[in-house]
Design an enzyme around this catalytic site. Structure first.
Site, PDB file in Angstrom:
ATOM      1  N   ASP A 403       0.843  -1.196   0.000  1.00 41.65           N
ATOM      2  CA  ASP A 403       0.000   0.000   0.000  1.00 41.65           C
ATOM      3  C   ASP A 403       0.882   1.251   0.000  1.00 41.65           C
ATOM      4  OD1 ASP A 403      -2.212   1.637   0.142  1.00 41.65           O
ATOM      5  OD2 ASP A 403      -3.074   0.668   1.904  1.00 41.65           O
ATOM      6  N   GLU A 406       2.921   5.283  -4.001  1.00 42.25           N
ATOM      7  CA  GLU A 406       2.961   6.215  -5.131  1.00 42.25           C
ATOM      8  C   GLU A 406       4.340   6.877  -5.347  1.00 42.25           C
ATOM      9  OE1 GLU A 406      -1.365   5.790  -4.251  1.00 42.25           O
ATOM     10  OE2 GLU A 406       0.487   5.848  -3.129  1.00 42.25           O
ATOM     11  N   ASP A 476      -8.745   3.354  -3.530  1.00 40.78           N
ATOM     12  CA  ASP A 476      -9.824   3.570  -2.555  1.00 40.78           C
ATOM     13  C   ASP A 476     -11.083   4.130  -3.204  1.00 40.78           C
ATOM     14  OD1 ASP A 476      -7.857   2.771  -0.806  1.00 40.78           O
ATOM     15  OD2 ASP A 476      -7.406   4.783  -0.106  1.00 40.78           O
TER      16      ASP A 476
END
Length: 800
Positions: A403, A406, A476
Site C-alpha cells: 500500500d 505512489e 480507494d
C-alpha cells in the site's frame, strides 16, 4: 499597457520560434551498425534500433550525444542481433526486417511503419519528436513529446488504471493525465486496433493527448527528459503485441493456486482474535475462501514503519498464522514504504542515507512520515531485510499488500520532483517508485521465502511491474454504482497495458455519505451494489473483498437472499479454478491476458471499440457486469431488469445460465435479475469446471466437468503443478490439450506432457455437450453425456 502587450507578444513569438526549432530536424547522414541505424540530424541525433523483427526502439535527442540510460522498464538486453537491411528511395531511408518496413522521411525525420505488403500500420506526424526547454519546480529540463497520426477508424486502449477519471474505454479523441499520485495511475503503454503497440520509456509525469489536430493525431508528452525513447511493437493481434511487450519488459511469474480463490479483507481487522473469528465463520459455514488480509495499523500505537505487531492485540502472530494454515487459509499483510521518526528502522535507514525528502501527510497521526529511496538497490535490500526479519518471514505471512507506494505526498508534488533519488532527480523518476519498490520485494521474496511464491498487491504499478509478481488494485474507490461502473473499463485498460492481474475493492472502499465512511450494508440499495460488484469480481483475475465495514459472506449484514446469491458466485469462482489456473499458466508461459478487451479477440469488429463494460475472460466467457441500479433505486423498484449486451460478430454465443444459443453481430436485451450477471460463452469453447470445494487445493483429484460449447472448433490446454513453489520453472508441471472438432463432434484429449510430485495420474472427466437446458448454469451437471477415465494417454471420443 502597450509595453506589456508588446512584451507578451514577444514572449509568444519566442516560444513559437523555440517550439518550431525543436520540432523539426532533417537527416544529414546516417550510420548502420549491428543493432540498427544512427542518424545525424541538423539538430541532434536519432536512433532506430532493431530489437527484433517486430520490436523497434526509437531514440531522439537534440544533443550531439545520446545521454547514458539504464532502462528501468525494458530488461531484455537484446543480445542476439536481428537481421535488417537499409536502403534509400525517394527522399526516404528504408529499414526492412522480416516483418516490417520502417521508412524515415529525410526532411522531417518522421517514421512510418508498414507491413511487408506496404500497408501503413502507424506513422509519426510531420511534427513528430520534440524537445522543448522548460523550467518545472525550479528545475531546468526539457519537455519531450512524440506525435502520431491517427486514422478516423482507429481505436486506442491501455494507459493503465485511472479509477475515477472516466467511464469511457477508447482513448481516441480524449486525453489522460499520466502522473502517478493517489487515485491516478500511469502505465505508458498504448495498443491500437491498427495492430501496433507503443511503450514510452520515460518516468516523468506525463500526459496523453488523444484529440490532437481534430482527432487526426495523438501526442504523448513527458514533462522531463534529455531524450525521447519509445518502443514500437507490431502484432497485429493484441495477444502478439502483449507477448512482445513482455518479451521486452519481463514475464509475469506464476502465483500460488490459492491466490485465485477469494480474498477476505476489511478496513481493518484490529486483533488476532478477530482474524481467527473470521476464519472460523467461513470454515464453519462451509463458505469457500483462501486468504484473510491484515490491513494497516497493526503496529499502532507505535509509529508507522515500526514493523512491530502490537502485543496486546496480536499476542502471538505466528500462532495466528499457523491456525490459518491449519484451516487451509493464507495470510496477507499490509506493509508500507514510509517511516515515522523515532523508530529503530527509521534511524537505521537515515544513518545509511537511505531516506528521501518525500513525506506523506499521515491523516491518522497528523505527522509527516518519510519514504525510503526505493531507487537505491542497497536501500531496497535493507528495507526488505527489516520487514523480513521483523514480520514477514518471522511469522510466516504468505503475501504482501504493498500500500501507499505512489509515493503519495498529497498536493506537494513539486517536492517529489525536487527529491534526490540515488539515480537522479525526482522529476525524472516521478512515476517509477512502485516499480522499483516491488522489484526489491520480489527479489527478496524469491531469495528468502523458501520457495513460497510471491504475491504482491499494489496500489500503483508502472510498465514492467508484471515481472515483480504484482497485482494492481484500483485504490480507494467509493461505494457507489458510479464507482463500480468506472471499474470495468479501468480494469480492462489496465490489462491492455500489459498488467495480467488486476482487482478492485468489491463493494467499494469508502462511503462519503455514511458515518466513518462505513456503508449501511443492511440497506437494500447497498446490498444490490455489493451483489453486482461481487458478480463482477468473480470474473476478475483476482477475486477480493475489501473496504470499510463488515462485508464477509457470513455477515448478518446480508439477508438470506443476498447470502445465497453471493455464495452462488463464490462457488462458481471455485468451480472455475481448473480454467483459471490453466489461464494463469498461459500468462506465465505464453504472455497471455486473462481479462481481455474485446479488441483482443474481435479487433476487426468496429462495433466493440467503444463498449466500456464488456470483456472476455479467457477464451470462453463474454462478461457483462450490471453497473446500473435496477432494483432499489430512489424511486422504487425499476421495471427494467435487463442490460444491453453486444454479441460480437463471427461467432455463435451460448447463454451460460440457460444454454440458449444466439448468433453474434447483434445487440440484445439480456435478462439481469438480481441473481444473474449476463454471461455468454463463445462457440468452440471448452471449459473445465471442478467439483465444489472450500479452498483452492481441496479435492484436486475430484471429477472435472468438461463443458463443450458446439458450433466451432476449439482447443484448451489444461495445466497443473505443485500449486505453491517455483518448481514449475524446472519443468515440474504437466499439461494436456483438449480439442473439439465440431464437424465430427469429436473431443480429443492428448497425451499428458510432463510430471510433478503429487500429480494425479488418474482423472475422471464428465463430458457435457452444452445445449439449452443441459450443461447450463453454475451447478454440477447431473447427467453428463459421457464419463471417461483419463490416465495420461490420448483419447478421442464422439459425442452425439
Amino acid at each position: 499597457m502597450k509595453e506589456a502587450r508588446n512584451i507578451k507578444w514577444i514572449v509568444i513569438l519566442v516560444l513559437i520560434i523555440v517550439s518550431v526549432n525543436f520540432t523539426k530536424a532533417s537527416i544529414i547522414s546516417y550510420t548502420k551498425n549491428t543493432s540498427g541505424v544512427v542518424f545525424k540530424l541538423d539538430r541532434g541525433l536519432m536512433s532506430v534500433r532493431i530489437c527484433k523483427a517486430d520490436i523497434i526502439e526509437v531514440k531522439y535527442t537534440i544533443f550531439n550525444i545520446f545521454p547514458a540510460k539504464n532502462s528501468l522498464v525494458v530488461n531484455n538486453p537484446w543480445k542476439q542481433a536481428s537481421p535488417f537491411t537499409v536502403a534509400e528511395h525517394s527522399g526516404q531511408v528504408i529499414i526492412s526486417t522480416s516483418k516490417l518496413r520502417i521508412c524515415i522521411n529525410k526532411t522531417t525525420n518522421a517514421i512510418t511503419y508498414s507491413n511487408l505488403r506496404g500497408s501503413i500500420i502507424a506513422s509519426e506526424a510531420a511534427e513528430n519528436k520534440a524537445m522543448i526547454p522548460a523550467a518545472i519546480a525550479g528545475i531546468d529540463t526539457y519537455n519531450c513529446n512524440t506525435s502520431f497520426n491517427s486514422p478516423a477508424d482507429e481505436a486506442l486502449f491501455g494507459l493503465g488504471c485511472h479509477p475515477v477519471d472516466t467511464l469511457s474505454i477508447n482513448y481516441k479523441g480524449r486525453d489522460q493525465n499520466m502522473l502517478i499520485k493517489y487515485m491516478t495511475g500511469a502505465i505508458p503503454v498504448l495498443l491500437s486496433t491498427k495492430g501496433y503497440g507503443l511503450l514510452w520509456d520515460n518516468y516523468s509525469a506525463s500526459n496523453f493527448y488523444g484529440a490532437e489536430a481534430n482527432n487526426t493525431q495523438y501526442k504523448y508528452v513527458s514533462e522531463s527528459g534529455r531524450m525521447i525513447d519509445y518502443y514500437f511493437f507490431y502484432g497485429p493481434d493484441f495477444d502478439r503485441i502483449i507477448d512482445l511487450y513482455r518479451t521486452a519488459t519481463g514475464k509475469a511469474p506464476m502465483y500460488p493456486k490459492w491466490s485465485f480463490g477469494l480474498f477476505q479483507s476489511q478496513d481493518r481487522y484490529k486483533t488476532q482474535a478477530e482474524i481467527l473469528r473470521v476464519k472460523d465463520n467461513y470454515r464453519n459455514n462451509h463458505i469457500p475462501v483462501d486468504a484473510i488480509v491484515q490491513d494497516w495499523y497493526w503496529w499502532s500505537p507505535l509509529p508507522i514503519g515500526s514493523h512491530i505487531m502490537n502485543k496486546e492485540r496480536y499476542p502471538d502472530p505466528k500462532a495466528m498464522i499457523d491456525e490459518l494454515h491449519k484451516g487451509n487459509m493464507h495470510a496477507m499483510i499490509s506493509i508500507w514504504p514510509v517511516f515515522g521518526s523515532g523508530t529503530n528502522d527509521f534511524d537505521a535507514l537515515k544513518s545509511k542515507g537511505f531516506l528521501t525528502s518525500i513525506t506523506w501527510d499521515n491523516f491518522v497521526t497528523h505527522t509527516f512520515d518519510t519514504y525510503y529511496d526505493a531507487h537505491n538497490p542497497r536501500a531496497r535490500d535493507f528495507y526488505w531485510a527489516q520487514a523480513r526479519d521483523s514480520v514477514v518471514k518471522r511469522y510466516g505471512w504468505d503475501a504482501w499488500w504493498v500500500d501507499q507506494c505512489e509515493p503519495d505526498n498529497g498536493s506537494l508534488l513539486d517536492e517529489r520532483r525536487k527529491a534526490n533519488f540515488s539515480v537522479g532527480k525526482g522529476i525524472d523518476y516521478f512515476n517509477s517508485y512502485a516499480l522499483e519498490h516491488t522489484k526489491g520485494l520480489y527479489n527478496g521474496w524469491r531469495n528468502d521465502m523458501d520457495g513460497k511464491r510471491a504475491f504482491l498487491l499494489v496500489r500503483q504499478a508502472f510498465a514492467g511491474s508484471q515481472r515483480n509478481a504484482v497485482t494492481l488494485w484500483s485504490s480507494d474507490v467509493t461505494t457507489t454504482f458510479r464507482a463500480l461502473k468506472s471499474q470495468v473499463p479501468q480494469g480492462i485498460n489496465a490489462c491492455v497495458s500489459g498488467m495480467p492481474y488486476w482487482t478492485s475493492d468489491i463493494g467499494g472502499y469508502i462511503s462519503y455519505t455514511s458515518p466513518e465512511g462505513i456503508p449501511d450494508w443492511t440497506d437494500p440499495q447497498q446490498r444490490e451494489l455489493f451483489t453486482r460488484w461481487f458478480q463482477f469480481g468473480t470474473f476478475c483475475p483476482i477475486f477480493r473483498i475489501h473496504g470499510k465495514g463488515e462485508r464477509a459472506l457470513f455477515s448478518n449484514n446480508w439477508d438470506d437472499k443476498t447470502k445465497a446469491i453471493l455464495l452462488k458466485y463464490d462457488k462458481l469462482r471455485y468451480r472455475l479454478l481448473p480454467y483459471n489456473y490453466s489461464l494463469a499458466a498461459k500468462v506465465t508461459n505464453e504472455n497471455y491476458t486473462i481479462m481481455r478487451s474485446l479488441s483482443f479477440d474481435f479487433r476487426n469488429d468496429k462495433n466493440v471499440y467503444n463498449i466500456p463494460d464488456q470483456y472476455m475472460f479467457g477464451p470462453a466467457f463474454l462478461v457483462n457486469p450490471v453497473t446500473e441500479q435496477l432494483y432499489t433505486g430512489k424511486n422504487g423498484s425499476s421495471d427494467v431488469k435487463t442490460r444491453k449486451v453486444y454479441l460480437p460478430e463471427g461467432s455463435k454465443w451460448f447463454d451460460f445460465w440457460t444454454g440458449e444459443a444466439l448468433n453474434g453481430g447483434q445487440t440484445i436485451d439480456a435478462k439481469a435479475p438480481i441473481d444473474v450477471m449476463p454471461l455468454y460463452v463463445r462457440a468452440g469453447a471448452i471449459v473445465p469446471m471442478g467439483p465444489n470445494v472450500e479452498y483452492a487445493t481441496q479435492n484436486v483429484s475430484g471429477a472435472i466437468e468438461l463443458r463443450i460449447y458446439p458450433g466451432a472448433n476449439g482447443e484448451f490446454k489444461f495445466y497443473e503443478d505443485e500449486n505453491d513453489n517455483y518448481n514449475y520453472e524446472k519443468a515440474q508441471s504437466s499439461t494436456f490439450s483438449l480439442k473439439w472438432n465440431d464437424k465430427l463432434h469429436q473431443l480429443s484429449i492428448s497425451d499428458r506432457k510432463g510430471s510433478f510430485t503429487g500429480m494425479i495420474k488418474q482423472r475422471k472427466f464428465n463430458i457435457v455437450l452444452v445445449k439449452q437446458g443441459h450443461g447450463a448454469d453454475s451447478e454440477i451437471t447431473g447427467k453428463p453425456d459421457k464419463i471417461i477415465d483419463y490416465d495420461g494417454k490420448a483419447i478421442t471420443l464422439t459425442l452425439k
